[in-house]
Design an enzyme around this catalytic site. Structure first.
Site: not given
Length: 129
Positions: A71-72
């Protein structure tokens, strides 16, 4: 409800993930569609499966292939990693520091790195780095 002892999640930084990806691992990006449109992982096999749809669609992830969840920042993907472990998956690794570190290391992306480095990752926390 029965208690299940899960193994600790395996984690790898983006640099270490490169070897797994080169050896055929599948990168599963759990960010939402608007985040992926702004800046995404490139240069490897990527499957987009947003965390908001993860529980309903996780069976689309192959069980017989190494999988790296990302993810980020690595927080949402860690949740997804533990979810898959609970479902009996064994070949799963969480990418620590996620796309933010991927971008910082200069690995290939789609879109613009400014979407990540400026804190526009869409995670709702402001900045992920």
């Amino acid at each position: 409800m029965t208690h299940v002892d899960l193994p600790a999640a395996r984690e790898a930084c983006p640099t270490s993930s490169q070897k797994l990806l080169a050896d055929g691992a599948l990168l599963v990006d759990v960010r939402e569609a608007d985040e992926v449109a702004a800046c995404g992982f490139a240069g490897c096999a990527v499957m987009h499966l947003p965390l908001s749809q993860f529980e309903a669609r996780f069976a689309e992830i192959p069980r017989d292939r190494e999988v790296i969840l990302a993810c980020a920042s690595g927080d949402r993907s860690l949740k997804a990693t533990y979810f898959l472990l609970y479902q009996g998956y064994t070949k799963v690794t969480n990418m620590k520091h996620g796309l933010a570190r991927w971008v910082a290391r200069g690995f290939p992306i789609t879109g613009t790195a400014a979407a990540v480095t400026a804190g526009g990752c869409g995670c709702g926390w402001g900045t992920c780095c």
